[in-house]
Design a protein around this motif. Structure first.
Motif, short mmCIF file in Angstrom:
data_model
loop_
_atom_site.label_atom_id
_atom_site.label_comp_id
_atom_site.label_asym_id
_atom_site.label_seq_id
_atom_site.Cartn_x
_atom_site.Cartn_y
_atom_site.Cartn_z
N ALA A 469 0.82 -1.21 0.00
CA ALA A 469 0.00 0.00 0.00
C ALA A 469 0.85 1.26 0.00
N MET A 470 2.11 1.15 0.44
CA MET A 470 3.04 2.27 0.40
C MET A 470 3.77 2.35 -0.93
N GLY A 471 3.48 1.39 -1.83
CA GLY A 471 4.16 1.36 -3.12
C GLY A 471 5.53 0.75 -3.07
N GLY A 472 5.80 -0.04 -2.03
CA GLY A 472 7.13 -0.62 -1.86
C GLY A 472 7.19 -2.09 -2.15
N THR A 473 8.37 -2.67 -1.94
CA THR A 473 8.60 -4.10 -2.13
C THR A 473 9.33 -4.65 -0.91
N PRO A 474 8.96 -5.84 -0.43
CA PRO A 474 9.67 -6.44 0.71
C PRO A 474 11.13 -6.70 0.38
N LEU A 475 11.98 -6.58 1.40
CA LEU A 475 13.41 -6.81 1.20
C LEU A 475 13.79 -8.28 1.25
N TRP A 476 12.91 -9.12 1.74
CA TRP A 476 13.17 -10.55 1.73
C TRP A 476 11.85 -11.30 1.63
N ALA A 477 11.95 -12.56 1.29
CA ALA A 477 10.75 -13.37 1.08
C ALA A 477 10.06 -13.68 2.41
N LYS A 478 8.77 -13.80 2.37
CA LYS A 478 8.00 -14.17 3.55
C LYS A 478 8.34 -15.60 3.95
N PRO A 479 8.70 -15.85 5.22
CA PRO A 479 9.02 -17.23 5.65
C PRO A 479 7.81 -18.14 5.47
N GLY A 480 8.10 -19.42 5.21
CA GLY A 480 7.03 -20.38 4.98
C GLY A 480 6.71 -21.23 6.19
N ALA A 481 5.79 -22.17 5.99
CA ALA A 481 5.33 -23.02 7.08
C ALA A 481 6.47 -23.85 7.67
N GLU A 482 7.43 -24.27 6.83
CA GLU A 482 8.53 -25.09 7.32
C GLU A 482 9.41 -24.32 8.29
N GLU A 483 9.36 -23.00 8.26
CA GLU A 483 10.11 -22.15 9.18
C GLU A 483 9.19 -21.57 10.25
N GLN A 484 8.01 -22.12 10.39
CA GLN A 484 6.99 -21.60 11.32
C GLN A 484 6.76 -20.11 11.08
N TYR A 485 6.83 -19.71 9.83
CA TYR A 485 6.56 -18.34 9.38
C TYR A 485 7.47 -17.31 10.06
N GLY A 486 8.66 -17.77 10.43
CA GLY A 486 9.66 -16.84 10.96
C GLY A 486 9.46 -16.44 12.41
#
Length: 563
Positions: A469-486
């Motif tokens: 919504a701010m027009g930006g991009t995340p600096l890293w990928a969203k963690p997945g289920a195997e990582e318990q979402y970080g």
């Protein structure tokens, strides 16, 4: 050989942080003769702080050290690993235990996010059937929250949110540029975003100066404009002439007489290794939730073979920590910004309290979101991982231009949520390991439930929505289920609570509603240990309020002669 001090004090307090400092302040004001045992070194933020030291004035440029994991200028001496003070983990456990070793304890380190628990937070079991209700409610604690607001000072805004109680606020600072963009994005997404509530003075209070916006709160405030136990609680307690402060005093056990009353605290003088004993009519443990549980579990006797005040078997049980995870985004609108000073206070000017209805979600408890970003003072590790930025990397002039373009263009989000106590999260004594003084150490057991894992997944979904919504991009990928979402390991957010929880039933709790041991009338706990549950708020303001309430009760009972 045990050296016992000749004098018998009215009260012996173990620990000088939020709970111990408040107990010392209230009890000395009431006329009690108090001794405080602090395991760490002397510290005075008005003299010992590195607040105005430039990073390039040292060879490390502010990089972390073993004793200061958050950077060599950080005010807190301690960390997750302290030489000679180990702890162990049960198989499969990921838990890291932070200890402060200085006068003022963790109040020298924290972000000063000062949130009251709300009415729902004391009675969640009645609302969703999970965990346990507290034996007290918001109305029992509110008068003490008010007193803490007036004594310590806190800025914020009146919002009228049902479970985010308003306080007695000083004016909040204006949002920074990047925070205004976050606010605009939150408004579009219908996410509540309001001024922060931090214990930093924006107006002079009780002889302390207002913040001058150097943005260096984590280094220790020389102008005493932010809250630490050291100078807001311990210093005035010492000024009464009623406080004896003993540093480098490592508590070993709480001692008893034949009738089962505590008589004081045995401790090690860390300067020479000698065993000493502080005698007192009342003992208050405020060493931190886990350290106080360790003291009780190590204080065994024929009367208490499983540890002092542990007839219930609950000591060390139902530990919790705040859930946590983070995300940052590159915001092109903030790139190539005009250089300007936007330090403000040493923390966020806005934050997002919990705004949704858990009954409509797949997890039962909420979280808040903390903001970070802007043009922080460059130091070691500054803008680390430049290759993650759009167009990042390279050499020479291109690399320098990337740093200049991207400086101040990153906005970060940290989710901080409520864990529900469970049977898998507790500490006990490791029978095979001792610290450098021969004191048996804690062993941690930890397991996040699906409630917390799903909550953290939702945090990342929210972060990404706001960044987009701010027009930006995340600096890293969203963690997945195997990582318990970080989700951060237990202890990493440094909000451990429980271990000596309060309750009306002596069979299921260690303390009563006054934080007084069910089994031992003259023993109290005033740190995070008495908490029955977490909340989607930081705990320090509630530790301070409960410690004031308990200390007032102790003073009243001493006057009546019941202790």
């Amino acid at each position: 050989m045990l050296f016992s001090q000749q004098k018998t004090y009215d009260v012996c307090i173990v620990g000088s942080g939020a709970g111990g400092g408040m107990a010392a302040f209230v009890l000395t004001q009431a006329g009690a003769d108090v001794i405080v045992l602090e395991a760490g070194v002397p510290w005075d933020n008005t003299n010992d702080s590195a607040m105005l030291v430039w990073p390039y004035d040292t060879q490390r440029r502010g990089a972390s050290t073993q004793g200061r994991p958050f950077g060599e200028f950080d005010a807190c001496i301690g960390g997750w690993n302290i030489e000679g003070e180990p702890y162990t983990r049960a198989p499969g456990t990921a838990f890291d235990w932070w200890r402060a070793r200085m006068v003022g304890g963790r109040t020298n380190h924290w972000g000063r996010i000062s949130l009251r628990f709300g009415p729902r937070d004391f009675r969640h079991k009645s609302l969703d059937g999970l965990g346990d209700d507290w034996p007290i409610g918001y109305d029992d604690v509110k008068p003490y929250y008010d007193r803490v607001d007036r004594l310590v000072g806190i800025f914020g805004s009146k919002e009228g949110l049902p479970n985010e109680p308003d306080g007695i606020f000083l004016p909040p600072p204006r949002p920074r540029c990047y925070e205004l963009l976050v606010k605009q994005a939150c408004d579009r997404l219908a996410i509540t975003c309001i001024p922060s509530r931090l214990s930093i003075l924006t107006r002079p209070l009780n002889g302390r100066a207002a913040c001058h916006y150097c943005g260096q709160c984590n280094r220790g405030c020389r102008s005493n404009s932010n809250f630490t136990s050291t100078n807001v609680l311990i210093a005035p307690a010492r000024a009464t002439g009623k406080l004896t402060l003993v540093t480098n005093a490592m508590a070993r056990e709480v001692t008893l007489d034949k009738s089962g009353r505590v008589t004081g605290v045995a401790y090690v003088d860390k300067t020479d290794g000698s065993d000493r004993h502080a005698r007192a009519r009342v003992v208050v443990l405020a060493a931190s939730a886990c350290e106080s549980a360790r003291l009780l579990l190590n204080s065994k006797s024929s009367r208490f073979p499983n540890g002092l005040a542990n007839s219930s078997g609950v000591a060390g049980k139902y530990l919790t920590d705040t859930t946590g995870t983070d995300m940052a985004g590159f915001i092109p609108r903030l790139a190539d910004g005009v250089p300007h000073n936007e330090d403000g206070v040493g923390g966020m000017h806005l934050y997002m309290p919990w705004w949704l209805d858990n009954a409509k979600l797949d997890f039962p408890r909420g979280y808040h979101i903390e903001l970070w970003g802007g043009r922080d003072q460059p130091s070691a590790g500054f803008m680390g991982g430049i290759e993650r930025y759009p167009g990042g990397g390279g050499y020479g002039k291109d690399l320098k231009d990337t740093y200049r373009r991207s400086y101040g263009a990153v906005v970060g989000f940290s989710g901080r949520g409520e864990q529900i106590p469970n049977d898998d999260c507790y500490c006990d004594i490791d029978a095979n390991t001792v610290d450098r003084w021969g004191i048996p150490v804690l062993r941690f057991h930890w397991k996040w439930s699906d409630h917390e894992v799903r909550q953290v997944k939702h945090m990342h979904e929210t972060f990404q929505a706001v960044i987009q919504a701010m027009g930006g991009t995340p600096l890293w990928a969203k963690p997945g289920a195997e990582e318990q979402y970080g989700i951060a390991a237990g202890g990493r957010i440094i909000h451990e609570l429980g271990g000596t929880r309060m309750g009306d039933d002596p069979k299921t709790s260690v303390l009563n509603r006054w934080c007084q041991a069910h089994d031992v009338r003259n023993l109290f706990v005033t740190d995070g240990g008495p908490f029955v549950s977490q909340a989607d708020k930081n705990p320090t303001w509630t530790i301070l309020a409960l410690a004031w309430r308990t200390s007032e009760y102790i003073a009243d009972q001493m006057k009546k002669g019941t202790l």
